[in-house]
Design a protein around this motif. Structure first.
Motif, PDB file in Angstrom:
ATOM      1  N   VAL A  41      -3.462 -10.562   2.372  1.00 53.48           N
ATOM      2  CA  VAL A  41      -2.270  -9.720   2.235  1.00 53.48           C
ATOM      3  C   VAL A  41      -1.918  -9.550   0.756  1.00 53.48           C
ATOM      4  N   ALA A  42      -1.905 -10.647   0.015  1.00 51.26           N
ATOM      5  CA  ALA A  42      -1.568 -10.586  -1.415  1.00 51.26           C
ATOM      6  C   ALA A  42      -2.563  -9.711  -2.165  1.00 51.26           C
ATOM      7  N   GLY A  43      -3.843  -9.880  -1.886  1.00 53.54           N
ATOM      8  CA  GLY A  43      -4.865  -9.085  -2.561  1.00 53.54           C
ATOM      9  C   GLY A  43      -4.729  -7.601  -2.266  1.00 53.54           C
ATOM     10  N   ALA A  44      -4.496  -7.268  -1.005  1.00 54.45           N
ATOM     11  CA  ALA A  44      -4.356  -5.862  -0.623  1.00 54.45           C
ATOM     12  C   ALA A  44      -3.109  -5.245  -1.261  1.00 54.45           C
ATOM     13  N   MET A  45      -2.010  -5.995  -1.276  1.00 53.19           N
ATOM     14  CA  MET A  45      -0.778  -5.472  -1.865  1.00 53.19           C
ATOM     15  C   MET A  45      -0.934  -5.287  -3.371  1.00 53.19           C
ATOM     16  N   MET A  46      -1.531  -6.260  -4.034  1.00 49.74           N
ATOM     17  CA  MET A  46      -1.717  -6.173  -5.482  1.00 49.74           C
ATOM     18  C   MET A  46      -2.634  -5.012  -5.833  1.00 49.74           C
ATOM     19  N   CYS A  47      -3.720  -4.880  -5.089  1.00 47.45           N
ATOM     20  CA  CYS A  47      -4.670  -3.789  -5.330  1.00 47.45           C
ATOM     21  C   CYS A  47      -3.973  -2.436  -5.197  1.00 47.45           C
ATOM     22  N   ASN A  48      -3.203  -2.269  -4.136  1.00 53.01           N
ATOM     23  CA  ASN A  48      -2.532  -0.990  -3.917  1.00 53.01           C
ATOM     24  C   ASN A  48      -1.427  -0.738  -4.931  1.00 53.01           C
ATOM     25  N   ALA A  49      -0.725  -1.785  -5.356  1.00 50.86           N
ATOM     26  CA  ALA A  49       0.306  -1.614  -6.382  1.00 50.86           C
ATOM     27  C   ALA A  49      -0.325  -1.160  -7.693  1.00 50.86           C
ATOM     28  N   ILE A  50      -1.422  -1.792  -8.063  1.00 51.34           N
ATOM     29  CA  ILE A  50      -2.096  -1.410  -9.312  1.00 51.34           C
ATOM     30  C   ILE A  50      -2.630   0.012  -9.219  1.00 51.34           C
ATOM     31  N   ARG A  51      -3.191   0.370  -8.064  1.00 47.78           N
ATOM     32  CA  ARG A  51      -3.696   1.732  -7.888  1.00 47.78           C
ATOM     33  C   ARG A  51      -2.557   2.746  -7.999  1.00 47.78           C
ATOM     34  N   LEU A  52      -1.396   2.407  -7.460  1.00 49.41           N
ATOM     35  CA  LEU A  52      -0.233   3.291  -7.536  1.00 49.41           C
ATOM     36  C   LEU A  52       0.230   3.452  -8.989  1.00 49.41           C
ATOM     37  N   TYR A  53       0.304   2.334  -9.726  1.00 50.08           N
ATOM     38  CA  TYR A  53       0.647   2.430 -11.148  1.00 50.08           C
ATOM     39  C   TYR A  53      -0.344   3.319 -11.886  1.00 50.08           C
ATOM     40  N   LYS A  54      -1.624   3.154 -11.590  1.00 53.42           N
ATOM     41  CA  LYS A  54      -2.652   3.938 -12.284  1.00 53.42           C
ATOM     42  C   LYS A  54      -2.509   5.424 -11.970  1.00 53.42           C
ATOM     43  N   MET A  55      -2.077   5.735 -10.752  1.00 55.10           N
ATOM     44  CA  MET A  55      -1.916   7.126 -10.336  1.00 55.10           C
ATOM     45  C   MET A  55      -0.713   7.787 -11.013  1.00 55.10           C
ATOM     46  N   ILE A  56       0.384   7.041 -11.183  1.00 53.81           N
ATOM     47  CA  ILE A  56       1.622   7.679 -11.646  1.00 53.81           C
ATOM     48  C   ILE A  56       1.877   7.536 -13.147  1.00 53.81           C
ATOM     49  N   LEU A  57       1.177   6.620 -13.807  1.00 49.35           N
ATOM     50  CA  LEU A  57       1.397   6.403 -15.235  1.00 49.35           C
ATOM     51  C   LEU A  57       0.284   7.024 -16.069  1.00 49.35           C
ATOM     52  N   SER A  58       0.598   7.322 -17.305  1.00 46.65           N
ATOM     53  CA  SER A  58      -0.438   7.757 -18.240  1.00 46.65           C
ATOM     54  C   SER A  58      -1.368   6.563 -18.492  1.00 46.65           C
TER      55      SER A  58
END
Length: 79
Positions: free
Chosen positions: A35-52
């Motif tokens: 659960v922690a790995g999946a949440m962290m992975c998706n959070a980082i992917r979301l940051y990468k999508m929305i940030l420069s």
């Protein structure tokens, strides 16, 4: 300086509560490391999508630099 106005602050609290409820459900069903790995992975992917690219690198540095300030859950570990 506030990052959010009062309405945004309320929405942030609501999002946090909803995601925490979902997290608790997942922790009863799946291994906590999965659960922690999946949440962290998706959070980082979301940051990468929305940030420069520079903003993303800054965010990763902030996460790393403040990792000692993160509080553990007060509930028992579920595995």
């Amino acid at each position: 300086m506030k990052m959010y106005d009062d309405e945004d602050e309320e929405m942030m609290k609501e999002v946090h509560e909803v995601l925490l409820e979902q997290l608790e459900e997942h922790l009863h069903k799946y291994n906590s490391m999965m659960v922690a790995g999946a949440m962290m992975c998706n959070a980082i992917r979301l940051y990468k999508m929305i940030l420069s690219p520079a903003g993303f690198n800054d965010m990763m540095k902030i996460i790393h630099d403040t990792s000692n300030e993160i509080n553990e859950f007060k509930t028992p570990t579920i595995q």
